[in-house]
Motif scaffolding. Structure first.
Motif, PDB file in Angstrom:
ATOM      1  N   THR A  51      55.779  42.112  14.754  1.00  0.00           N
ATOM      2  CA  THR A  51      56.489  41.843  13.074  1.00  0.00           C
ATOM      3  C   THR A  51      54.963  43.297  11.978  1.00  0.00           C
ATOM      4  N   SER A  52      56.195  43.307  11.056  1.00  0.00           N
ATOM      5  CA  SER A  52      55.687  44.536   9.844  1.00  0.00           C
ATOM      6  C   SER A  52      53.869  43.517   9.014  1.00  0.00           C
ATOM      7  N   ALA A  53      54.221  42.512   9.925  1.00  0.00           N
ATOM      8  CA  ALA A  53      52.861  41.777   8.587  1.00  0.00           C
ATOM      9  C   ALA A  53      51.621  41.886   9.800  1.00  0.00           C
ATOM     10  N   ARG A  54      51.351  43.170  10.759  1.00  0.00           N
ATOM     11  CA  ARG A  54      50.392  43.875  11.548  1.00  0.00           C
ATOM     12  C   ARG A  54      48.970  42.655  11.533  1.00  0.00           C
ATOM     13  N   LYS A  55      49.682  41.317  12.499  1.00  0.00           N
ATOM     14  CA  LYS A  55      48.258  40.809  12.812  1.00  0.00           C
ATOM     15  C   LYS A  55      47.585  41.568  14.262  1.00  0.00           C
ATOM     16  N   ASN A  56      45.800  40.979  14.436  1.00  0.00           N
ATOM     17  CA  ASN A  56      45.562  41.691  15.316  1.00  0.00           C
ATOM     18  C   ASN A  56      45.813  40.223  15.947  1.00  0.00           C
ATOM     19  N   LYS A  57      46.207  40.165  17.690  1.00  0.00           N
ATOM     20  CA  LYS A  57      45.742  39.110  18.259  1.00  0.00           C
ATOM     21  C   LYS A  57      44.635  39.470  18.924  1.00  0.00           C
ATOM     22  N   ILE A  58      45.159  38.425  20.651  1.00  0.00           N
ATOM     23  CA  ILE A  58      44.091  39.595  21.909  1.00  0.00           C
ATOM     24  C   ILE A  58      44.621  41.193  21.535  1.00  0.00           C
ATOM     25  N   GLY A  59      45.474  41.537  21.246  1.00  0.00           N
ATOM     26  CA  GLY A  59      45.882  43.007  21.224  1.00  0.00           C
ATOM     27  C   GLY A  59      46.375  43.442  20.023  1.00  0.00           C
ATOM     28  N   PRO A  60      46.585  44.688  19.849  1.00  0.00           N
ATOM     29  CA  PRO A  60      47.039  45.259  18.813  1.00  0.00           C
ATOM     30  C   PRO A  60      48.326  44.955  18.256  1.00  0.00           C
ATOM     31  N   PRO A  61      48.466  45.222  16.627  1.00  0.00           N
ATOM     32  CA  PRO A  61      49.874  44.952  16.167  1.00  0.00           C
ATOM     33  C   PRO A  61      50.584  46.738  16.836  1.00  0.00           C
ATOM     34  N   LEU A  62      52.446  45.412  16.967  1.00  0.00           N
ATOM     35  CA  LEU A  62      52.485  47.287  18.214  1.00  0.00           C
ATOM     36  C   LEU A  62      53.520  48.053  16.814  1.00  0.00           C
ATOM     37  N   TRP A  63      53.231  47.050  15.343  1.00  0.00           N
ATOM     38  CA  TRP A  63      54.460  47.473  14.336  1.00  0.00           C
ATOM     39  C   TRP A  63      54.121  49.583  13.996  1.00  0.00           C
ATOM     40  N   ASP A  64      54.925  49.768  13.981  1.00  0.00           N
ATOM     41  CA  ASP A  64      54.869  51.713  13.708  1.00  0.00           C
ATOM     42  C   ASP A  64      53.958  51.817  14.884  1.00  0.00           C
ATOM     43  N   ILE A  65      54.377  51.936  15.624  1.00  0.00           N
ATOM     44  CA  ILE A  65      52.848  52.086  17.355  1.00  0.00           C
ATOM     45  C   ILE A  65      53.522  53.456  17.263  1.00  0.00           C
ATOM     46  N   LEU A  66      54.793  53.523  17.017  1.00  0.00           N
ATOM     47  CA  LEU A  66      55.382  55.364  17.616  1.00  0.00           C
ATOM     48  C   LEU A  66      55.231  56.443  16.609  1.00  0.00           C
ATOM     49  N   MET A  67      53.924  57.823  17.733  1.00  0.00           N
ATOM     50  CA  MET A  67      53.181  58.747  16.848  1.00  0.00           C
ATOM     51  C   MET A  67      52.327  58.706  16.636  1.00  0.00           C
ATOM     52  N   ALA A  68      51.726  57.205  16.486  1.00  0.00           N
ATOM     53  CA  ALA A  68      50.502  56.236  15.857  1.00  0.00           C
ATOM     54  C   ALA A  68      49.642  56.852  16.859  1.00  0.00           C
ATOM     55  N   LYS A  69      48.201  57.393  16.164  1.00  0.00           N
ATOM     56  CA  LYS A  69      46.986  57.121  17.024  1.00  0.00           C
ATOM     57  C   LYS A  69      46.658  56.283  17.392  1.00  0.00           C
ATOM     58  N   PRO A  70      46.233  56.489  19.377  1.00  0.00           N
ATOM     59  CA  PRO A  70      45.526  56.116  19.940  1.00  0.00           C
ATOM     60  C   PRO A  70      44.188  54.989  18.931  1.00  0.00           C
ATOM     61  N   GLY A  71      44.458  53.861  19.265  1.00  0.00           N
ATOM     62  CA  GLY A  71      43.085  53.060  19.354  1.00  0.00           C
ATOM     63  C   GLY A  71      42.365  53.594  17.774  1.00  0.00           C
ATOM     64  N   ALA A  72      43.246  53.574  17.114  1.00  0.00           N
ATOM     65  CA  ALA A  72      43.097  53.793  14.750  1.00  0.00           C
ATOM     66  C   ALA A  72      43.328  52.773  14.324  1.00  0.00           C
ATOM     67  N   GLY A  73      44.049  51.691  14.484  1.00  0.00           N
ATOM     68  CA  GLY A  73      44.761  50.777  14.135  1.00  0.00           C
ATOM     69  C   GLY A  73      43.257  49.491  13.573  1.00  0.00           C
ATOM     70  N   ALA A  74      43.495  49.573  12.258  1.00  0.00           N
ATOM     71  CA  ALA A  74      42.773  48.603  11.135  1.00  0.00           C
ATOM     72  C   ALA A  74      41.897  47.484  11.588  1.00  0.00           C
ATOM     73  N   GLY A  75      41.159  47.240  12.209  1.00  0.00           N
ATOM     74  CA  GLY A  75      40.708  45.660  12.262  1.00  0.00           C
ATOM     75  C   GLY A  75      40.710  45.376  13.536  1.00  0.00           C
ATOM     76  N   PHE A  76      40.807  46.140  14.539  1.00  0.00           N
ATOM     77  CA  PHE A  76      40.809  45.796  16.606  1.00  0.00           C
ATOM     78  C   PHE A  76      40.063  46.766  17.283  1.00  0.00           C
ATOM     79  N   SER A  77      39.107  46.049  18.033  1.00  0.00           N
ATOM     80  CA  SER A  77      37.955  46.421  18.797  1.00  0.00           C
ATOM     81  C   SER A  77      38.618  46.787  19.987  1.00  0.00           C
ATOM     82  N   TYR A  78      39.148  48.874  19.854  1.00  0.00           N
ATOM     83  CA  TYR A  78      39.180  49.081  20.852  1.00  0.00           C
ATOM     84  C   TYR A  78      38.996  49.513  22.248  1.00  0.00           C
ATOM     85  N   SER A  79      38.740  49.393  23.908  1.00  0.00           N
ATOM     86  CA  SER A  79      37.413  50.138  24.096  1.00  0.00           C
ATOM     87  C   SER A  79      37.857  51.244  24.083  1.00  0.00           C
TER      88      SER A  79
END
Length: 174
Positions: A86-114
């Motif tokens: 959803t557009s709420a962009r809440k972190n769950k086990i994985g990062p939110p997928l709203w507006d993921i296309l053309m986004a930079k991998p591993g750059a979502g705010a507030g999520f601990s990426y590998s």
């Protein structure tokens, strides 16, 4: 302590030593130990698994033209367990997928990426998503994503078109 009892204790100790020696002699005769040379110890090289063949994926672009957002939404049921769509962009086990296309991998705010995801570079374009969704662990070794992947190219195309729709301004198709 009488000498008779002392003889029993010493006899028991000698019997144990004698039995241990006999077992040792029998074991050495059965196994026949010998000194090993360095050339005998190539076990690690022989046991190494053969490298996996790289699987070539067909380009996803031609399949996107006939892809269905509705079928992609059905495919996204696999994603909902770990990702917010959803557009709420809440972190769950994985990062939110709203507006993921053309986004930079591993750059979502507030999520601990590998580390590998954060250092991936580039953008989640159509072909990158195709490769990653086919088999995340093979495409990006070291990723924390435990998903096995979407095997059929048509299903991946449907899912990618659905992910494209998760935006206030969907990106153009290739």
């Amino acid at each position: 302590m009488s000498s008779f009892e002392l003889n029993k204790v010493v006899g028991a100790i000698l019997s144990v030593v004698l039995v241990a020696m006999v077992i040792s002699f029998i074991g050495n005769a059965l196994v026949q130990p010998r000194a090993h040379k360095a050339s005998d110890m190539k076990i690690a090289d022989a046991a190494a698994p053969a490298p996996k063949k790289e699987v070539k994926l067909e380009p996803i672009g031609p399949l996107l033209a006939a892809a269905s957002v509705e079928k992609g939404k059905a495919q996204s049921a696999k994603c909902k367990a770990c990702h917010d769509l959803t557009s709420a962009r809440k972190n769950k086990i994985g990062p939110p997928l709203w507006d993921i296309l053309m986004a930079k991998p591993g750059a979502g705010a507030g999520f601990s990426y590998s580390k590998v995801m954060a250092g991936m570079g580039g953008a989640w374009d159509y072909e990158t998503l195709n490769g990653f969704l086919a088999n995340p662990k093979r495409y990006l070794r070291g990723t924390k994503m435990g998903f096995a992947g979407v095997k059929k190219a048509k299903d991946r195309a449907d899912l990618i078109v659905f992910l494209r729709s998760l935006s206030d301004a969907p990106k153009p198709l290739p």
